[in-house]
Design a protein around this motif. Structure first.
Motif, PDB file in Angstrom:
ATOM      1  N   ALA A 223       0.858  -1.968   0.149  1.00 50.40           N
ATOM      2  CA  ALA A 223      -0.266   0.203   0.292  1.00 50.40           C
ATOM      3  C   ALA A 223       1.395   0.901  -0.120  1.00 50.40           C
ATOM      4  O   ALA A 223       2.060   1.292   0.863  1.00 50.40           O
ATOM      5  N   LEU A 224       0.406   2.165  -0.497  1.00 48.59           N
ATOM      6  CA  LEU A 224       0.906   3.156  -0.728  1.00 48.59           C
ATOM      7  C   LEU A 224       0.813   4.528   0.488  1.00 48.59           C
ATOM      8  O   LEU A 224       0.667   5.601   0.265  1.00 48.59           O
ATOM      9  N   THR A 225      -0.639   4.059   1.357  1.00 51.25           N
ATOM     10  CA  THR A 225      -1.031   4.757   2.417  1.00 51.25           C
ATOM     11  C   THR A 225      -0.261   4.682   3.803  1.00 51.25           C
ATOM     12  O   THR A 225      -0.025   4.542   4.758  1.00 51.25           O
ATOM     13  N   ALA A 226       1.732   5.643   4.149  1.00 50.73           N
ATOM     14  CA  ALA A 226       2.146   6.108   4.799  1.00 50.73           C
ATOM     15  C   ALA A 226       2.577   6.972   4.790  1.00 50.73           C
ATOM     16  O   ALA A 226       2.425   7.607   3.480  1.00 50.73           O
ATOM     17  N   THR A 227       3.336   7.444   5.897  1.00 52.44           N
ATOM     18  CA  THR A 227       3.275   8.630   5.619  1.00 52.44           C
ATOM     19  C   THR A 227       4.722   8.724   4.748  1.00 52.44           C
ATOM     20  O   THR A 227       4.959   8.506   4.595  1.00 52.44           O
ATOM     21  N   ASP A 228       4.841  10.279   4.660  1.00 56.86           N
ATOM     22  CA  ASP A 228       6.475  10.205   3.865  1.00 56.86           C
ATOM     23  C   ASP A 228       7.179  10.428   4.912  1.00 56.86           C
ATOM     24  O   ASP A 228       8.596   9.467   4.156  1.00 56.86           O
ATOM     25  N   GLU A 229       7.650  10.186   5.877  1.00 58.25           N
ATOM     26  CA  GLU A 229       8.946   9.819   6.184  1.00 58.25           C
ATOM     27  C   GLU A 229       8.969   8.281   6.218  1.00 58.25           C
ATOM     28  O   GLU A 229       9.915   8.014   6.666  1.00 58.25           O
ATOM     29  N   ARG A 230       7.514   7.196   7.183  1.00 62.28           N
ATOM     30  CA  ARG A 230       7.708   5.838   6.998  1.00 62.28           C
ATOM     31  C   ARG A 230       8.033   5.417   5.738  1.00 62.28           C
ATOM     32  O   ARG A 230       8.541   4.385   4.744  1.00 62.28           O
TER      33      ARG A 230
END
Length: 363
Positions: A348-355
């Motif tokens: 999934a692409l659903t993580a924060t930019d930092e993660r």
């Protein structure tokens, strides 16, 4: 209760628990790319609309306010190319998963009826058939199915989990086939605004349906395009002869979207700017993760749209899940979506930019 629960498969996400524990033990913490739940803020204009409608002591209606229906028809005409939609052509629902799970039951399907869905698919299509005690089967090409007893045909473009997009020509052919055999077609289009290497088309477009909504309904959600998963906001658009009886059934069942959520949906559908901003976030994360996965030895298939990368290392999906969990990265095993996914994982692409940056560094 057991008579109902025994019809259902094991809830798939429970199987991930030990791998999640492994990933969480990473010194720099877990990067959870499994469920695909939005992590970015709800746009401010939507939050303000929700708050402004917070003083809503009375019951909302299942059909929603006229303003909500105007917002849905207006968006579908502007964004999907639909024509001549009226309020009779739309129906708000309490999130798309609720609709998928209970649609066969609400349609009155049961033993002897069949529900069909893609070979690799969101597992709730099968769950809905099982809850209704209807038959269910997966397909590669729906027009090769035996139409006898087939009462509900699910399309899903862009696909969850693969990101595959059906072309306008394919959709037109499938719609014509379903109509010729009197089969009700529901098209799950919840990722339609997230096309990357393809431009997804709706079954509501006149070039697909010939200017008629007979026998077709599209399903849309605000969970991903507007970060409203926590609001439970979705809607149907299509054949009034299908949506009218569904509305009456849902009135009896009390399946109503809360009044503040209805106000939030009106704001969300009236603004395209926040959707563009969110698309840019996902596009950036997608590019970084895709390059890192390929460099790490993965092959990416399809993934031309939606919020996922469909990736394989040519091994059991559970071996891949374990491999990544040991690096603090949690992904979904492909067999959650059918046996054909046994050597794939959904990222999934659903993580924060930092993660996402952490995952890229580890890969």
């Amino acid at each position: 209760m057991s008579a109902v629960s025994d019809r259902l498969p094991t809830f798939p996400w429970d199987k991930l628990a030990p791998y999640k524990a492994t990933a969480a033990a990473h010194p720099d913490g877990i990067v959870d790319l499994s469920v695909g739940t939005p992590v970015d803020p709800v746009p401010e204009l939507i939050q303000k609309a929700l708050v402004a409608a917070a003083d809503s002591p009375g019951y909302p209606t299942v059909w929603g306010t006229p303003e909500l229906r105007d917002a849905i028809t207006g968006w579908a005409e502007r964004r999907l190319g639909a024509r001549e939609l009226t309020h009779r052509h739309v129906l708000p629902v309490v999130g798309s998963k609720e609709l998928v799970a209970w649609l066969p039951t609400q349609l009155g399907l049961g033993p002897g009826d069949r529900v069909a869905y893609p070979r690799l698919a969101y597992p709730t299509y099968e769950v809905g058939a099982r809850l209704a005690r209807a038959g269910h089967e997966a397909y590669d090409d729906p027009t090769e199915l035996d139409p006898e007893g087939l009462k509900l045909l699910w399309l899903n473009s862009p696909s969850n989990p693969t990101g595959k997009v059906l072309s306008q020509e394919e959709l037109t052919r499938i719609v014509a086939w379903a109509r010729a055999h009197g089969i009700l077609l529901f098209s799950d289009e919840c990722y339609l605004e997230l096309g990357w290497e393809a431009d997804p088309v709706s079954v509501l477009h006149p070039d697909v349906n010939g200017g008629s909504y007979d026998g077709i309904v599209a399903v849309h959600s605000l969970s991903k395009r507007s970060n409203l998963a926590g609001y439970r906001a979705a809607f149907l658009a299509g054949d009034p002869a299908v949506l009218g009886p569904l509305l009456e059934i849902r009135k009896h069942g009390g399946m109503m979207t809360s009044a503040p959520t209805q106000a939030a949906v009106i704001a969300a559908l009236g603004d395209d700017g926040h959707v563009r901003v969110q698309r840019e976030r996902y596009a950036s994360r997608r590019e970084l993760l895709r390059e890192a996965l390929v460099t790490h030895g993965f092959r990416i298939e399809h993934s031309e749209a939606s919020l996922y990368l469909w990736a394989t290392r040519g091994e059991s999906c559970w071996d891949t899940v374990d491999h990544l969990a040991k690096r603090g990265i949690l992904v979904a095993p492909g067999d959650f979506y059918g046996p054909a996914g046994a050597q794939f994982v959904r990222v999934a692409l659903t993580a924060t930019d930092e993660r996402v940056a952490a995952a890229v560094q580890r890969l």
